[in-house]
Write a protein that holds these residues in place. Sequence first.
Motif, mmCIF file in Angstrom:
data_model
loop_
_atom_site.group_PDB
_atom_site.id
_atom_site.type_symbol
_atom_site.label_atom_id
_atom_site.label_comp_id
_atom_site.label_asym_id
_atom_site.label_seq_id
_atom_site.Cartn_x
_atom_site.Cartn_y
_atom_site.Cartn_z
ATOM 1 N N ILE A 42 -54.737 21.753 -45.875
ATOM 2 C CA ILE A 42 -53.566 21.289 -45.245
ATOM 3 C C ILE A 42 -53.886 21.307 -43.958
ATOM 4 N N LEU A 43 -54.829 22.288 -43.009
ATOM 5 C CA LEU A 43 -54.802 22.153 -41.569
ATOM 6 C C LEU A 43 -55.605 20.832 -41.238
ATOM 7 N N ARG A 44 -56.467 20.424 -42.102
ATOM 8 C CA ARG A 44 -57.317 19.288 -41.836
ATOM 9 C C ARG A 44 -56.202 17.976 -41.730
ATOM 10 N N LYS A 45 -55.447 17.898 -42.910
ATOM 11 C CA LYS A 45 -54.654 16.984 -42.898
ATOM 12 C C LYS A 45 -53.524 16.797 -41.844
ATOM 13 N N VAL A 46 -52.971 17.930 -41.308
ATOM 14 C CA VAL A 46 -51.980 18.134 -40.448
ATOM 15 C C VAL A 46 -52.718 17.821 -39.169
ATOM 16 N N ARG A 47 -54.158 17.995 -38.860
ATOM 17 C CA ARG A 47 -54.619 17.640 -37.565
ATOM 18 C C ARG A 47 -54.794 16.151 -37.830
ATOM 19 N N GLU A 48 -55.041 15.586 -38.809
ATOM 20 C CA GLU A 48 -55.400 13.980 -38.891
ATOM 21 C C GLU A 48 -54.240 13.176 -38.858
ATOM 22 N N LEU A 49 -53.150 13.707 -39.275
ATOM 23 C CA LEU A 49 -51.829 13.121 -39.038
ATOM 24 C C LEU A 49 -51.231 13.074 -37.718
ATOM 25 N N GLU A 50 -51.504 14.247 -37.041
ATOM 26 C CA GLU A 50 -50.961 14.460 -35.652
ATOM 27 C C GLU A 50 -51.957 13.473 -34.731
ATOM 28 N N ILE A 51 -53.239 13.329 -34.943
ATOM 29 C CA ILE A 51 -54.121 12.518 -34.185
ATOM 30 C C ILE A 51 -53.715 11.118 -34.571
ATOM 31 N N LYS A 52 -53.475 10.723 -35.668
ATOM 32 C CA LYS A 52 -52.903 9.161 -35.996
ATOM 33 C C LYS A 52 -51.600 8.937 -35.332
ATOM 34 N N SER A 53 -50.551 9.877 -35.726
ATOM 35 C CA SER A 53 -49.335 9.532 -34.913
ATOM 36 C C SER A 53 -49.255 9.338 -33.679
ATOM 37 N N LYS A 54 -49.860 10.313 -32.757
ATOM 38 C CA LYS A 54 -50.148 10.275 -31.530
ATOM 39 C C LYS A 54 -50.498 9.064 -30.968
ATOM 40 N N LYS A 55 -51.684 8.676 -31.735
ATOM 41 C CA LYS A 55 -52.320 7.313 -31.456
ATOM 42 C C LYS A 55 -51.463 6.321 -31.393
ATOM 43 N N ILE A 56 -50.643 6.122 -32.665
ATOM 44 C CA ILE A 56 -49.660 5.040 -32.771
ATOM 45 C C ILE A 56 -48.495 5.062 -31.986
ATOM 46 N N THR A 57 -47.882 6.500 -31.768
ATOM 47 C CA THR A 57 -46.946 6.450 -30.617
ATOM 48 C C THR A 57 -47.065 6.176 -29.286
ATOM 49 N N THR A 58 -48.428 6.525 -29.013
ATOM 50 C CA THR A 58 -49.102 6.248 -27.299
ATOM 51 C C THR A 58 -49.224 4.685 -27.219
ATOM 52 N N HIS A 59 -49.979 4.076 -27.999
ATOM 53 C CA HIS A 59 -50.638 2.821 -27.926
ATOM 54 C C HIS A 59 -49.884 1.601 -28.547
ATOM 55 N N LEU A 60 -49.164 1.935 -29.362
ATOM 56 C CA LEU A 60 -48.343 0.917 -30.105
ATOM 57 C C LEU A 60 -46.858 0.788 -29.960
ATOM 58 N N PHE A 61 -46.106 2.162 -30.132
ATOM 59 C CA PHE A 61 -44.718 2.195 -29.833
ATOM 60 C C PHE A 61 -44.410 2.160 -28.263
ATOM 61 N N SER A 62 -45.352 2.757 -27.498
ATOM 62 C CA SER A 62 -45.132 3.048 -26.237
ATOM 63 C C SER A 62 -43.639 3.339 -25.883
ATOM 64 N N GLY A 63 -42.855 2.189 -25.362
ATOM 65 C CA GLY A 63 -41.538 2.838 -24.875
ATOM 66 C C GLY A 63 -40.502 2.117 -26.046
ATOM 67 N N GLU A 64 -41.179 1.906 -26.993
ATOM 68 C CA GLU A 64 -39.945 0.911 -27.934
ATOM 69 C C GLU A 64 -39.207 1.998 -28.688
ATOM 70 N N TYR A 65 -39.792 3.167 -28.983
ATOM 71 C CA TYR A 65 -38.883 4.359 -29.417
ATOM 72 C C TYR A 65 -37.912 4.678 -28.849
ATOM 73 N N HIS A 66 -38.270 5.017 -27.361
ATOM 74 C CA HIS A 66 -37.346 5.403 -26.215
ATOM 75 C C HIS A 66 -36.188 4.694 -26.063
ATOM 76 N N SER A 67 -36.530 3.157 -25.991
ATOM 77 C CA SER A 67 -35.627 2.133 -25.698
ATOM 78 C C SER A 67 -34.686 2.036 -27.040
ATOM 79 N N ALA A 68 -35.380 2.035 -28.294
ATOM 80 C CA ALA A 68 -34.413 1.742 -29.387
ATOM 81 C C ALA A 68 -33.386 2.778 -29.737
ATOM 82 N N PHE A 69 -33.418 3.911 -29.200
ATOM 83 C CA PHE A 69 -32.488 5.057 -29.419
ATOM 84 C C PHE A 69 -32.041 5.431 -27.886
ATOM 85 N N LYS A 70 -30.648 5.237 -27.646
ATOM 86 C CA LYS A 70 -30.234 5.492 -26.440
ATOM 87 C C LYS A 70 -29.661 6.769 -26.392
ATOM 88 N N GLY A 71 -29.592 7.576 -25.188
ATOM 89 C CA GLY A 71 -29.099 8.839 -25.024
ATOM 90 C C GLY A 71 -27.566 8.948 -25.148
#
Length: 311
Positions: free
Chosen positions: A29-58
Amino acid sequence: MFKKKKDIKTDTDQSPFKGIGGAMTTEEILRKVRELEIKSKKITTHLFSGEYHSAFKGKGMSFREVREYYAGDDVRFIDWNVSARFGSTFTKVFEEERELTVMLLIDTSASNLFGTVTRQKKDLIVEMASVITFSAVSNNDKVGVIFFSDKIDKYIPPKKGRQHALYIVRELLTVEATKKGTNLDEAIKYFTTSVKQKSIAFLLSDFLDTGYDNDLKVIGNKHDVIGIRVYDKMDMQLPDAGLIQVQDAESEKSKWIDSSNALVRYNYQQHFMEQSEICKNHFKKAGAELLHVRTDDDYVKILQQFFIKRN
């Protein structure tokens, strides 16, 4: 003719994740959690960048500070009191009020323990939910989860922060359905009564259910609702493989069918297309959006295009 969608029974041990119906050791479980955190952060940082922020307004704009006025600034925001006090022109600076709440409604029913290509439907749900979770917390948004089968399996109230995100991912990997069936309407009603503030609601399911259209309209009027329908290639089309046994993953009823019969394969595909159209119409009438993601699709690209489209 099929009155209910049937899943060909597969070996669930092939799944890279054994959550939602399987056992994992604490170390796994701990290994999979860490793998998903690394993968998700990489996707969020390098691919989504500002897209998520812009897609959902405050919620709006709030005052942050005053600074000296520069040519091109909006004259409507000049602070005349401060300008008079300091003998120079100052303008007000505003910033977007985020404070968004993201809710994930996660289908844990047995029909998601199915996949014939690279992963099961539940594995796809786990990965997409993890990416959305880390995208939200990286923007300082709150995230909560409702796990459901044909009843509510678990509710995680929305909170901020990395530790909360890691807790959600652990639950995604390990939560087990208390029932095999699917009750989307029950999950939607629970969401309505549990979450009072306006939210962005992601509903992740294979949508093998009916009778949820009216309550979907209710939450569509108040919340920003996005459905993500996950499916497998064999949900849509039977292989030409002769006589095979198929089993309904939720009722566990099985039957033998001749998959080499062209009419059988046609009826099977037509049933899937009819379900797809019904689901599409439910979301359209509710003023909500619906994405379709297959187990062998590049879900990152699909989510990124969706975020960009909303900008």
